[in-house]
Design an enzyme around this catalytic site. Structure first.
Site, PDB file in Angstrom:
ATOM      1  N   HIS A 203       0.799  -1.231   0.000  1.00 23.05           N
ATOM      2  CA  HIS A 203       0.000   0.000   0.000  1.00 23.05           C
ATOM      3  C   HIS A 203       0.825   1.272   0.000  1.00 23.05           C
ATOM      4  O   HIS A 203       0.283   2.367  -0.067  1.00 23.05           O
ATOM      5  CB  HIS A 203      -0.934   0.034   1.220  1.00 23.05           C
TER       6      HIS A 203
HETATM    7  C1  UD1 Z   1      -2.084   5.932   5.258  1.00 22.05           C
HETATM    8  C2  UD1 Z   1      -0.788   6.542   5.798  1.00 22.05           C
HETATM    9  C3  UD1 Z   1       0.312   5.501   5.749  1.00 22.05           C
HETATM   10  C4  UD1 Z   1      -0.111   4.223   6.468  1.00 22.05           C
HETATM   11  C5  UD1 Z   1      -1.436   3.723   5.908  1.00 22.05           C
HETATM   12  C6  UD1 Z   1      -1.902   2.541   6.710  1.00 22.05           C
HETATM   13  C7  UD1 Z   1      -0.498   8.959   5.348  1.00 22.05           C
HETATM   14  C8  UD1 Z   1       0.169   9.956   4.495  1.00 22.05           C
HETATM   15  N1  UD1 Z   1      -0.371   7.675   4.957  1.00 22.05           N
HETATM   16  O1  UD1 Z   1      -1.868   5.603   3.905  1.00 22.05           O
HETATM   17  O2  UD1 Z   1       1.464   6.022   6.383  1.00 22.05           O
HETATM   18  O3  UD1 Z   1       0.888   3.257   6.281  1.00 22.05           O
HETATM   19  O4  UD1 Z   1      -2.410   4.767   6.017  1.00 22.05           O
HETATM   20  O5  UD1 Z   1      -2.813   1.757   6.016  1.00 22.05           O
HETATM   21  O6  UD1 Z   1      -1.117   9.303   6.323  1.00 22.05           O
HETATM   22  N2  UD1 Z   1      -9.242   4.540   1.113  1.00 22.05           N
HETATM   23  C9  UD1 Z   1     -10.472   3.958   1.081  1.00 22.05           C
HETATM   24  N3  UD1 Z   1     -11.069   3.648   2.279  1.00 22.05           N
HETATM   25  C10 UD1 Z   1     -10.500   3.908   3.472  1.00 22.05           C
HETATM   26  C11 UD1 Z   1      -9.246   4.509   3.494  1.00 22.05           C
HETATM   27  C12 UD1 Z   1      -8.625   4.826   2.307  1.00 22.05           C
HETATM   28  O7  UD1 Z   1     -11.027   3.703   0.019  1.00 22.05           O
HETATM   29  O8  UD1 Z   1     -11.106   3.589   4.519  1.00 22.05           O
HETATM   30  C13 UD1 Z   1      -8.573   4.839  -0.181  1.00 22.05           C
HETATM   31  C14 UD1 Z   1      -8.930   6.188  -0.762  1.00 22.05           C
HETATM   32  O9  UD1 Z   1      -8.964   6.060  -2.147  1.00 22.05           O
HETATM   33  C15 UD1 Z   1      -7.753   7.042  -0.341  1.00 22.05           C
HETATM   34  C16 UD1 Z   1      -6.608   6.069  -0.405  1.00 22.05           C
HETATM   35  O10 UD1 Z   1      -7.163   4.834   0.024  1.00 22.05           O
HETATM   36  O11 UD1 Z   1      -7.555   8.132  -1.204  1.00 22.05           O
HETATM   37  C17 UD1 Z   1      -5.442   6.428   0.482  1.00 22.05           C
HETATM   38  O12 UD1 Z   1      -5.848   6.629   1.828  1.00 22.05           O
HETATM   39  P1  UD1 Z   1      -4.963   7.559   2.807  1.00 22.05           P
HETATM   40  O13 UD1 Z   1      -5.482   7.462   4.177  1.00 22.05           O
HETATM   41  O14 UD1 Z   1      -4.816   8.920   2.224  1.00 22.05           O
HETATM   42  O15 UD1 Z   1      -3.541   6.938   2.734  1.00 22.05           O
HETATM   43  P2  UD1 Z   1      -3.074   5.430   2.908  1.00 22.05           P
HETATM   44  O16 UD1 Z   1      -2.474   4.992   1.629  1.00 22.05           O
HETATM   45  O17 UD1 Z   1      -4.157   4.625   3.498  1.00 22.05           O
HETATM   46  N1  UDP Z   2      -3.536  -5.385   8.918  1.00 21.43           N
HETATM   47  C1  UDP Z   2      -4.801  -5.914   9.123  1.00 21.43           C
HETATM   48  N2  UDP Z   2      -5.536  -6.316   8.022  1.00 21.43           N
HETATM   49  C2  UDP Z   2      -5.045  -6.225   6.754  1.00 21.43           C
HETATM   50  C3  UDP Z   2      -3.748  -5.689   6.567  1.00 21.43           C
HETATM   51  C4  UDP Z   2      -3.026  -5.264   7.669  1.00 21.43           C
HETATM   52  O1  UDP Z   2      -5.262  -6.022  10.267  1.00 21.43           O
HETATM   53  O2  UDP Z   2      -5.752  -6.597   5.821  1.00 21.43           O
HETATM   54  C5  UDP Z   2      -2.765  -4.945  10.098  1.00 21.43           C
HETATM   55  C6  UDP Z   2      -1.410  -5.568  10.231  1.00 21.43           C
HETATM   56  O3  UDP Z   2      -1.487  -6.814  10.895  1.00 21.43           O
HETATM   57  C7  UDP Z   2      -0.648  -4.516  11.034  1.00 21.43           C
HETATM   58  C8  UDP Z   2      -1.258  -3.225  10.542  1.00 21.43           C
HETATM   59  O4  UDP Z   2      -2.509  -3.559   9.945  1.00 21.43           O
HETATM   60  O5  UDP Z   2      -0.918  -4.652  12.414  1.00 21.43           O
HETATM   61  C9  UDP Z   2      -0.371  -2.591   9.527  1.00 21.43           C
HETATM   62  O6  UDP Z   2      -1.031  -1.546   8.912  1.00 21.43           O
HETATM   63  P1  UDP Z   2      -0.690  -1.053   7.449  1.00 21.43           P
HETATM   64  O7  UDP Z   2       0.055  -2.089   6.712  1.00 21.43           O
HETATM   65  O8  UDP Z   2      -1.954  -0.556   6.869  1.00 21.43           O
HETATM   66  O9  UDP Z   2       0.197   0.242   7.724  1.00 21.43           O
HETATM   67  P2  UDP Z   2       1.717   0.503   8.137  1.00 21.43           P
HETATM   68  O10 UDP Z   2       2.075  -0.396   9.275  1.00 21.43           O
HETATM   69  O11 UDP Z   2       2.557   0.270   6.923  1.00 21.43           O
HETATM   70  O12 UDP Z   2       1.724   1.943   8.496  1.00 21.43           O
END
Ligand code: UD1
Ligand code: UDP
Length: 354
Positions: A203
């Protein structure tokens, strides 16, 4: 004492679960959910299954460009800090929700507690790196998960209020592992055999937002014959659709919706190998002693690289395939604390209250 905790994204819910449980034994905690993550399987599922207290405030900010998303959070968090006058604002990790909480508190002179302080990738093109550096620079208590994090802060001349308290994600794993083993039915539901599949999560924006990097990663998956299961992050799903990539062309790949934490722990513990660009998943692979391949150019979690327990490949197709095929048998060295990190947070809050 009143602590105002800011949450917004999936990994923050998981980190907050053990900490909130301990804090609430002795002090008042209020939770703001910024709404950065909002799908049921990116948010509610964690509150429900990990018994995280219901947020006191839900900002409903949702997705958006960094400036707009962070700015809207900032304005709303400021109002709540003014209303609630907390002793501390507590933030986790490195998301836009973290930065918004830290900035709002700093401007109002409310001490900030940063859990997972001191991590660095040394790549400022990552939004997370900017968020962490700025948050660390305005925090009063910098609660680091590792010695490396302490060293990173020392190198930036940040020395006051810095503690190595271990990693809250280790607390979370220890607390939930047995429950995951006894209750998760994900292997049956997805018809998976233990140690017979690769678990994939991707992601990170540096990968998803770059068509060439994504193509290179998918080419590697096409060349890997093993069964693969991939709980896909909504960001990645959307980007792959935009690029027109067909995941159903990749042999032996099972793409599933994001799963809850207990199912995820079960998928991790039973995987033959994990391929990821997630910070949390790299650590969980190491805790579970499952070999990991990290499709990034840097990792903040350098401890996991020991004896190839985690192999950093970038997105080069050949390197990914070779790393997946390499025989390694990781064994966990306790460098992420003792599983009592949440208790240390509480103790430090009490010590620093004034
Ligand atoms: C965010 C964090 C990242 C973290 C990740 C965990 C920032 C800059 N990034 O990234 O550090 O590792 O969360 O998962 O804060 N979306 C949905 N539904 C949701 C959430 C997101 O559809 O519930 C989609 C939307 O299209 C959105 C995109 O995901 O634009 C990105 O979501 P966003 O929260 O901006 O960043 P992440 O890639 O999730
Ligand atoms: N995780 C989860 N379900 C999923 C993918 C990840 O519960 O489908 C959990 C994972 O076990 C870990 C956390 O989400 O505890 C990691 O989050 P993510 O990879 O979204 O973000 P990051 O750690 O890179 O910020």
């Amino acid at each position: 004492m009143k602590v105002l905790t800011i949450l917004g994204a999936r990994p923050q819910f998981i980190k907050a679960a053990p900490v909130s449980r301990v804090l609430r034994q002795e002090i008042t905690e209020l939770i703001i959910h910024t709404g950065q993550h909002y799908d049921a399987n990116m948010s509610d599922i964690f509150f429900d299954e990990l018994n995280i207290p219901k947020p006191d405030y839900n900002l409903g900010i949702g997705s958006g460009n960094h400036g707009k998303q962070t700015g809207e959070m900032l304005a709303k968090i400021e109002e709540i800090i003014l209303k609630e006058s907390p002793n501390f604002v507590l933030v986790y990790g490195d998301t836009n929700s973290t930065l918004a909480g830290a900035l709002a508190a700093a401007k109002l002179h409310v001490p900030i507690v940063h859990i997972e302080a001191g991590l660095r990738s040394f790549n400022k093109r990552m939004p997370e790196e900017v968020n962490r550096i700025l948050t660390d620079n305005v925090s009063s208590l910098l609660l680091c998960p590792t010695e490396t994090a302490i060293q990173n802060l020392t190198n930036e001349n940040i020395k006051d209020g810095v503690y190595n308290i271990g990693d809250v994600m280790y607390d979370a794993v220890l607390y939930n592992k047995t429950l995951a083993e006894s209750t998760s039915t994900i292997l049956e539901r997805e018809e998976l055999q233990s140690k017979d599949y690769l678990l994939i999560t991707i992601h990170r924006a540096e990968n998803t937002d770059d068509v060439d990097r994504m193509k290179s990663i998918l080419d590697a998956f096409s060349q890997i014959a093993d069964k693969k299961v991939w709980p896909i992050h909504p960001r990645t799903k959307k980007k792959l659709e935009d690029y027109g990539f067909q995941l159903d062309q990749i042999p032996n790949l099972q793409v599933i919706e994001p799963v809850g934490y207990l199912d995820m722990l079960s998928l991790e513990m039973n995987a033959k190998k994990i391929v990821t660009d997630s910070g949390g998943v790299q650590k969980e692979a190491y805790f579970a002693e499952v070999p990991c391949v990290t499709v990034r150019d840097q990792t903040e979690w350098v401890e996991t690289l020991i004896e190839d327990a985690n192999i950093l490949t970038g997105t080069d197709t050949t390197k990914i395939v070779e790393a997946v095929q390499k025989q390694v048998s990781p064994s966990y060295t306790p460098v992420f604390g003792d599983g009592k990190t949440a208790e240390k947070v509480l103790a430090l809050l009490k010590e620093y209250e004034n």
